[in-house]
Design a protein around this motif. Sequence first.
Motif, PDB file in Angstrom:
ATOM      1  N   VAL A 278      31.480  22.549 -38.221  1.00 23.72           N
ATOM      2  CA  VAL A 278      30.265  21.713 -37.808  1.00 23.72           C
ATOM      3  C   VAL A 278      30.353  20.053 -37.406  1.00 23.72           C
ATOM      4  CG1 VAL A 278      29.861  20.844 -40.104  1.00 23.72           C
ATOM      5  CG2 VAL A 278      27.769  21.250 -38.466  1.00 23.72           C
ATOM      6  N   VAL A 279      31.492  19.548 -38.235  1.00 20.49           N
ATOM      7  CA  VAL A 279      31.830  18.246 -37.648  1.00 20.49           C
ATOM      8  C   VAL A 279      32.464  18.170 -36.131  1.00 20.49           C
ATOM      9  CG1 VAL A 279      33.490  16.298 -38.294  1.00 20.49           C
ATOM     10  CG2 VAL A 279      32.142  17.473 -40.055  1.00 20.49           C
ATOM     11  N   ASP A 280      33.210  19.098 -35.864  1.00 21.69           N
ATOM     12  CA  ASP A 280      33.773  19.012 -34.585  1.00 21.69           C
ATOM     13  C   ASP A 280      32.549  19.279 -33.436  1.00 21.69           C
ATOM     14  OD1 ASP A 280      36.351  19.026 -35.416  1.00 21.69           O
ATOM     15  OD2 ASP A 280      36.445  21.059 -35.413  1.00 21.69           O
ATOM     16  N   TYR A 281      31.612  19.963 -33.904  1.00 25.50           N
ATOM     17  CA  TYR A 281      30.385  20.333 -32.835  1.00 25.50           C
ATOM     18  C   TYR A 281      29.565  19.034 -32.854  1.00 25.50           C
ATOM     19  CZ  TYR A 281      31.781  24.744 -31.249  1.00 25.50           C
ATOM     20  OH  TYR A 281      32.337  25.626 -30.578  1.00 25.50           O
ATOM     21  N   ALA A 282      29.385  18.390 -34.140  1.00 24.06           N
ATOM     22  CA  ALA A 282      28.393  17.168 -34.150  1.00 24.06           C
ATOM     23  C   ALA A 282      29.042  16.085 -33.309  1.00 24.06           C
ATOM     24  CB  ALA A 282      28.446  16.738 -35.773  1.00 24.06           C
ATOM     25  N   LYS A 283      30.290  16.187 -33.149  1.00 26.23           N
ATOM     26  CA  LYS A 283      31.018  15.038 -32.305  1.00 26.23           C
ATOM     27  C   LYS A 283      30.934  15.172 -30.836  1.00 26.23           C
ATOM     28  CE  LYS A 283      34.622  14.024 -35.723  1.00 26.23           C
ATOM     29  NZ  LYS A 283      36.067  14.105 -36.131  1.00 26.23           N
ATOM     30  N   THR A 284      30.390  16.463 -30.480  1.00 26.56           N
ATOM     31  CA  THR A 284      30.452  16.583 -29.126  1.00 26.56           C
ATOM     32  C   THR A 284      29.147  15.874 -28.100  1.00 26.56           C
ATOM     33  OG1 THR A 284      28.760  18.496 -29.380  1.00 26.56           O
ATOM     34  CG2 THR A 284      31.243  18.928 -29.513  1.00 26.56           C
ATOM     35  N   GLY A 285      28.176  15.597 -29.175  1.00 30.77           N
ATOM     36  CA  GLY A 285      26.931  14.678 -28.634  1.00 30.77           C
ATOM     37  C   GLY A 285      25.821  15.656 -28.297  1.00 30.77           C
ATOM     38  N   VAL A 286      25.976  16.737 -28.755  1.00 28.49           N
ATOM     39  CA  VAL A 286      24.735  17.787 -28.568  1.00 28.49           C
ATOM     40  C   VAL A 286      23.571  17.327 -29.411  1.00 28.49           C
ATOM     41  CG1 VAL A 286      26.088  19.698 -28.003  1.00 28.49           C
ATOM     42  CG2 VAL A 286      25.515  19.468 -30.332  1.00 28.49           C
ATOM     43  N   ASP A 287      22.392  17.766 -29.134  1.00 30.55           N
ATOM     44  CA  ASP A 287      21.213  17.336 -29.820  1.00 30.55           C
ATOM     45  C   ASP A 287      20.837  18.164 -30.896  1.00 30.55           C
ATOM     46  OD1 ASP A 287      20.026  15.391 -28.068  1.00 30.55           O
ATOM     47  OD2 ASP A 287      20.333  16.790 -26.529  1.00 30.55           O
ATOM     48  N   GLY A 288      21.313  19.598 -30.975  1.00 30.75           N
ATOM     49  CA  GLY A 288      21.324  20.276 -31.989  1.00 30.75           C
ATOM     50  C   GLY A 288      22.211  21.294 -32.226  1.00 30.75           C
ATOM     51  N   ILE A 289      22.687  21.707 -33.431  1.00 26.60           N
ATOM     52  CA  ILE A 289      23.621  22.844 -33.750  1.00 26.60           C
ATOM     53  C   ILE A 289      22.833  24.078 -34.448  1.00 26.60           C
ATOM     54  CG2 ILE A 289      25.342  23.421 -35.445  1.00 26.60           C
ATOM     55  CD1 ILE A 289      26.297  20.460 -34.957  1.00 26.60           C
ATOM     56  N   ILE A 290      23.064  25.164 -33.766  1.00 29.72           N
ATOM     57  CA  ILE A 290      22.275  26.153 -34.168  1.00 29.72           C
ATOM     58  C   ILE A 290      23.266  27.214 -34.909  1.00 29.72           C
ATOM     59  CG2 ILE A 290      21.088  28.348 -33.515  1.00 29.72           C
ATOM     60  CD1 ILE A 290      20.459  26.899 -30.775  1.00 29.72           C
ATOM     61  N   THR A 291      23.113  27.602 -36.185  1.00 29.25           N
ATOM     62  CA  THR A 291      23.738  28.355 -37.011  1.00 29.25           C
ATOM     63  C   THR A 291      23.146  29.628 -37.676  1.00 29.25           C
ATOM     64  OG1 THR A 291      25.481  28.317 -38.769  1.00 29.25           O
ATOM     65  CG2 THR A 291      23.741  27.072 -38.735  1.00 29.25           C
ATOM     66  N   THR A 292      23.831  30.547 -38.053  1.00 23.40           N
ATOM     67  CA  THR A 292      23.243  31.707 -38.834  1.00 23.40           C
ATOM     68  C   THR A 292      23.972  31.432 -40.009  1.00 23.40           C
ATOM     69  OG1 THR A 292      23.183  32.974 -36.987  1.00 23.40           O
ATOM     70  CG2 THR A 292      23.352  34.298 -38.964  1.00 23.40           C
ATOM     71  N   SER A 293      25.130  30.768 -40.358  1.00 20.82           N
ATOM     72  CA  SER A 293      26.166  30.736 -41.566  1.00 20.82           C
ATOM     73  C   SER A 293      25.411  30.464 -42.575  1.00 20.82           C
ATOM     74  CB  SER A 293      27.133  29.804 -41.007  1.00 20.82           C
ATOM     75  OG  SER A 293      26.926  28.564 -41.109  1.00 20.82           O
ATOM     76  N   LEU A 294      24.337  29.661 -42.669  1.00 20.18           N
ATOM     77  CA  LEU A 294      23.550  29.226 -43.932  1.00 20.18           C
ATOM     78  C   LEU A 294      22.979  30.368 -44.463  1.00 20.18           C
ATOM     79  CD1 LEU A 294      22.123  26.063 -42.406  1.00 20.18           C
ATOM     80  CD2 LEU A 294      23.888  26.302 -43.720  1.00 20.18           C
ATOM     81  N   TYR A 295      22.569  31.534 -43.812  1.00 19.91           N
ATOM     82  CA  TYR A 295      22.020  32.592 -44.579  1.00 19.91           C
ATOM     83  C   TYR A 295      22.976  33.466 -45.780  1.00 19.91           C
ATOM     84  CZ  TYR A 295      18.466  31.962 -40.977  1.00 19.91           C
ATOM     85  OH  TYR A 295      17.686  31.560 -40.279  1.00 19.91           O
ATOM     86  N   ASN A 296      24.348  32.997 -45.408  1.00 16.53           N
ATOM     87  CA  ASN A 296      25.310  33.750 -46.041  1.00 16.53           C
ATOM     88  C   ASN A 296      25.838  32.869 -47.172  1.00 16.53           C
ATOM     89  OD1 ASN A 296      25.176  35.967 -44.385  1.00 16.53           O
ATOM     90  ND2 ASN A 296      26.468  34.792 -43.055  1.00 16.53           N
ATOM     91  N   ALA A 297      24.929  32.057 -47.959  1.00 17.44           N
ATOM     92  CA  ALA A 297      25.464  31.089 -48.938  1.00 17.44           C
ATOM     93  C   ALA A 297      25.587  31.942 -50.207  1.00 17.44           C
ATOM     94  CB  ALA A 297      24.371  30.195 -49.302  1.00 17.44           C
ATOM     95  N   LYS A 298      26.474  31.412 -51.123  1.00 18.57           N
ATOM     96  CA  LYS A 298      26.981  31.921 -52.448  1.00 18.57           C
ATOM     97  C   LYS A 298      25.428  31.681 -53.314  1.00 18.57           C
ATOM     98  CE  LYS A 298      30.168  31.957 -56.285  1.00 18.57           C
ATOM     99  NZ  LYS A 298      31.118  31.191 -56.912  1.00 18.57           N
ATOM    100  N   PRO A 299      25.021  32.336 -54.155  1.00 18.73           N
ATOM    101  CA  PRO A 299      23.830  32.101 -54.910  1.00 18.73           C
ATOM    102  C   PRO A 299      24.377  30.893 -56.102  1.00 18.73           C
ATOM    103  CG  PRO A 299      24.129  34.433 -54.798  1.00 18.73           C
ATOM    104  CD  PRO A 299      25.189  34.006 -54.310  1.00 18.73           C
ATOM    105  N   MET A 300      23.387  30.428 -56.372  1.00 19.92           N
ATOM    106  CA  MET A 300      23.367  29.170 -57.520  1.00 19.92           C
ATOM    107  C   MET A 300      23.377  29.752 -58.644  1.00 19.92           C
ATOM    108  SD  MET A 300      21.088  25.890 -58.352  1.00 19.92           S
ATOM    109  CE  MET A 300      21.543  24.867 -57.085  1.00 19.92           C
ATOM    110  N   ASP A 301      24.093  29.257 -59.570  1.00 21.97           N
ATOM    111  CA  ASP A 301      24.562  29.903 -60.991  1.00 21.97           C
ATOM    112  C   ASP A 301      23.336  29.305 -61.635  1.00 21.97           C
ATOM    113  OD1 ASP A 301      25.533  31.070 -63.320  1.00 21.97           O
ATOM    114  OD2 ASP A 301      27.368  29.829 -63.222  1.00 21.97           O
ATOM    115  N   ILE A 302      22.412  30.221 -62.026  1.00 21.76           N
ATOM    116  CA  ILE A 302      21.568  29.676 -63.170  1.00 21.76           C
ATOM    117  C   ILE A 302      21.299  30.484 -64.284  1.00 21.76           C
ATOM    118  CG2 ILE A 302      18.992  29.517 -63.073  1.00 21.76           C
ATOM    119  CD1 ILE A 302      19.013  29.009 -60.121  1.00 21.76           C
ATOM    120  N   SER A 303      21.236  29.595 -65.514  1.00 21.46           N
ATOM    121  CA  SER A 303      21.130  30.730 -66.681  1.00 21.46           C
ATOM    122  C   SER A 303      19.636  30.737 -67.110  1.00 21.46           C
ATOM    123  CB  SER A 303      21.852  30.054 -67.884  1.00 21.46           C
ATOM    124  OG  SER A 303      21.220  28.540 -68.176  1.00 21.46           O
ATOM    125  N   VAL A 304      19.317  31.842 -67.817  1.00 15.72           N
ATOM    126  CA  VAL A 304      17.882  32.037 -68.127  1.00 15.72           C
ATOM    127  C   VAL A 304      17.939  32.199 -69.914  1.00 15.72           C
ATOM    128  CG1 VAL A 304      16.141  33.736 -68.112  1.00 15.72           C
ATOM    129  CG2 VAL A 304      17.559  33.443 -66.125  1.00 15.72           C
TER     130      VAL A 304
END
Length: 309
Positions: A278-304
Motif C-alpha cells: 500500500v505504501v508503494d501505491y500511495a507514493k504513485t500520486g493516485v487519489d484513491g487506493i481500492i482494495t478487497t484485502s481489508l475484508y480478510n482481517a484476523k478477528p480481534m481476540d476478545i474475552s467474555v
Amino acid sequence: MAAWGVEGRFVADMTIREGMEWRDRSGGFMFIPSDYIDKIIQEDMPYFDLTGHLLGIGDEACRISFTTRQEGVACGVEITNAIFARFNIKAETIAKDGDKVSVGDVLVRGVGPAADIYAAWKPTQNVLEYASGIATKTRKMVDKAKSINPNIAILTTRKTFPNTKWFMTNAILAGGAMPHRLGISETIVIFGQYIDYIGGFDVLLSKMPQLKTKAIGKKIIVEATTYREAKAICQAGGDGVQFGKTPARELVDIVKQLRADNPNITLFATGGIDMDNVVDYAKTGVDGIITTSLYNAKPMDISVEITRL
C-alpha cells in the motif's frame, strides 16, 4: 438517551423508527435493519438454547462483559446493542465503533436474565471480534497510506462475502476507510468487460458526451491499462481513471503525465493492493487506493465474562 424499544425491550442510546434502528456515529447515521439483527441471532439459535434449557438456566440477573486482549479499533458495538435489544438485556456501552482500544479495555457490557445473556453471548462475541478485526486492519492501512499522502483515500470494493455487506461496510468505516462502490446502482465504473461488449474503446469514447448528459449528477470512472487510454478518457470528458493491476513503479510515470495533462482528473489504483504494497501505491500520486484485502482481517481476540448479580 436510552429508550425502551419493541416489545418493551431496552435499547441503549438508540431511536426506534417503525422497527428499524438508527444510531448516531461519527457525525452521521448508521442504519441497522431489524431483520438483519434477527438473522444474526437465528443463525446461532434457530429455535432455543438447548444447553441452557437442559441446565435449567433461567431468569436470574447476570452481567456479560466483553474485554479485548489486544490493541486495535473497536467495532460491532452498535450491532451488539441491537442484538441486546432483541433480548431483555440492558446495554452499557463503554467503547464506540471507531474508538482505539488497548489490552484489557471493556468494549461493552449487558445486564439481563441469564437465559437471554447466554443466548446473546456467541452472536455478539462473533460480531465484535470480526468487526473489530476488520476495523483494526483498516486503520493500519489508512495510517500507512496517509503517512505518505495525507489526502489519499483508502476505498473498499464491493467484493464482500454475500449477505455481509452491511457488516463489512460498517467495519471499514469505523477504521477510517470508505466504500468505493456499495453497488452498481449508485456509481458508474466502466470496466473492460463493458467496453468489449459495446464494441471497443473507440466506441466508448464516442459515447462519452451522451453518457455525461444522461448521468449529469454522477461521475464517470473508466478502467484503463495504459497512459494512452487514460489520456483519451480524460480528453473525452471522463471524470476519473481506474488502473487495475498496474504495477506501482509503472503507475508513477503515468500519474505524472496525466496530472500534467489534466490536474483535476481523479485517479485510482486497484488490484492486488494489500498491507505489504500500500505504501508503494500511495507514493504513485493516485487519489484513491481500492482494495478487497481489508475484508480478510484476523478477528480481534476478545474475552467474555458472565457473572451472576
